[in-house]
Each structure stands twice: as C-alpha cells, then as structure tokens.
Design a protein around this motif. Sequence first.
Motif: not given
Length: 382
Positions: A18, A88, A115-117, A119-121, A123
């Motif tokens: 990650s 991000r 989690s919000e900013s 997401a997908g990036r 762990t």
Amino acid sequence: MIGRPEDEARLQSALGRSPVVVLSGPRQVGKSTLARMVVDPPRANTFDLEDPRDLSRLGDPTLTLSGLEGTVVIDEAQHRGDLFPILRVLVDEDRRPGRFLVLGSASPDLIGLASESLAGRVTVLELPGLRLDDVGVSHLDQLWLRGGLPLSYLAASDQLSAQWRDDYVATFLERDLGNLGVRVPATTMRRFWTMIAHYHGQYWNASELARSLGVSRPTIDRYLDALTDALVVRQLQPWYANLAKRQVRAPKVYVRDPGLLHRLLQITDREDLLGHPKAGASWEGFIIEQFLAAAGVADPHFWATHSGAEIDLVFSRKHQRIGLEVKLSDHPRMTPSIRNAIADLELDLVLVVHAGADTYPLADRVTAVAAADLLSGSMADF
C-alpha cells in the motif's frame, strides 16, 4: 526491548503493498518504536506533529513531502487532519508502496479521514498491547496483572508498574483526550472510566450510569464512544439469532488493557487481583483481548438471552461458527448455557478457555483449552 515479530511482519507486509499505511493504537503502545524497527527512516523523513519544529517543517506539506524519497513517517497525525487530502494527491502522482507511514494515537478523525480521503490507497492497522507470544508463556500472569503497555509490563516491580499506570491514566485524562477532541473535564471522565471498570464484562446500562453522573443518556453514550474511539474501552456487540427467546441487545463493555483496569480498581499485585470480586471478569477480558489480537478476528460478538444462556465470544472462522467461553478455573465443566448456545446458534465448536495447564475434550463439539495453549498457539490447532 521486547521483540514483536508478528507486528513487524504485519507492518512490513502492509508497507509492501500500500502507498499509505495508517498504524493506530493508544498512547505508549509502541507505535513509534515499531515504526523505527521496520522502517528506520532518516531524520528528514520523520515528522512528529507534537514537535513544534516538525510542525514548522510542514508549513507547506505539499512542497515538503513531494521531494522526499523512501518511506515518510508522520507521527501523531491526528493533529493535522488536513494532511490526508494532500497525501491523496501525492500518492496519485506516485503510487509506489510504502510511501507514507502514518501513526496516530487512536483519534477517530485519523481513521475516518484516512478511509474517506485515501480509499483504495491505504491499509489501516491497529497495534495492540504486548501479546503472550511476545513475552513468553511463563509470563502469562505478569501480562495479565500489568497489561500489555510495554513500559508497564517492563517495570522493575509491580509497585513501579502500578505507579506508571497511575501516571498514564492521569495524563490520558488531562491531556490526551483533549488532543483527540474530547471536551470533558478530567475529573468527570475519571469517575466515568472508573465506573466502566466496575461494569467490566457486564451489559451496558446507559441509564444507570447517566443517573450516577447526573448527565443525560446521550451524554453518557458519548463518553463511552470517546473511550472506545481512543481504544481503551471495547464495546462487544451482541449476536442476533432468529430465535423465539428474548436475547440481550445491549453491548458488553470492557477496559481493553487489564493493567489499566486493575489500577482503576486500585489493584496493585497478584494477591489483590485474585481476591477482588472482578477477578473473573478481568480474566475474561484479558483472554478475549489477547485472543482477538492473536487470531485476527474481524467482527467478534457475544451472545446471551434474558433467561441466562450466554457465550462470551461468537465468531466465524474457516466456514465454521465458533464459540469461546472463558473461565477462571482449573477444571471447567460442561454447563447448560454452553449446551443452549450450541443448539440455538448451531455452533460447530466451543472452546472453554481456562486457567489450568491441560487441553482436553469436554463433550461433543466442546474442548477445554488451557489459556496458555490457546494464546501461544494457533487456532488451526483447535
């Protein structure tokens, strides 16, 4: 220094896959030490956001962070929630694994923004206190008495450990909760946390505690959520089954670190502990926390009915539904409560964890497991 190989491996694995890893946990649990053991970044790549000098270095975070090579460690990141949108953008420009390691002392904003900013990036890992595997089976009683915060466990005596935990509680209430955005007087929160200690292992009764403190029920729920978000209290949620029986729907509450629980109850040594009315509940909470940390159970529950049937922990593993019952006893016995839980919840296995030395079958689908065997071994063994 106590090695923590399992936590090192988890962190190395996360950094290897990650771009951003968020490592959360309560104060003094060892996050910064673990980060140095795994990453050991140069000074230019380390930012402690409780240090005014590092805050000054991050006056323009986009400019400062974009030019750094290797893993960048940002400690106490809850002080700068505005960093997450910037991370991000930087990660979208360069998505190499292990670019940022973000440490935070259990701020709810820390995890929420990550989690919000991101997401997908990202762990997200939680660092627990010391496990039995970290300290060795022969030290189980010391780990239970002193808890898993490293400096408490490693103190030269039980008395010094107790004094360290008293200071920890005072600092946590007077400073750390305020830094996490909790605006409650320290004396009020100390009274509340002490009440939680006396409720340890029991069903949450917000109305009763609200009357005791002279506040509203929503306020008392907010206090509980604050300590839960700070990772010093666990709310174990009930398991709902489609039964005709009336089931308990309130969560059970636990002080997560047994050492902190014991100081809130004014317990100093093993003799005090074994003679205290909350000894059984303390042992239950200790085993549950140790087991959840070792087994990696993602969504634990308990189950109980108003008629008295109960199982301390219900979880799923390898397509099996498993129950765990904890007893402060050398020779646990089969009980009607366990039989009811097996029948009503269709459990594949019940582990009765006890304080004795032996592991042996207790009944069909029921195994009595020595705590040392369960916590120093693998769930695959059972």
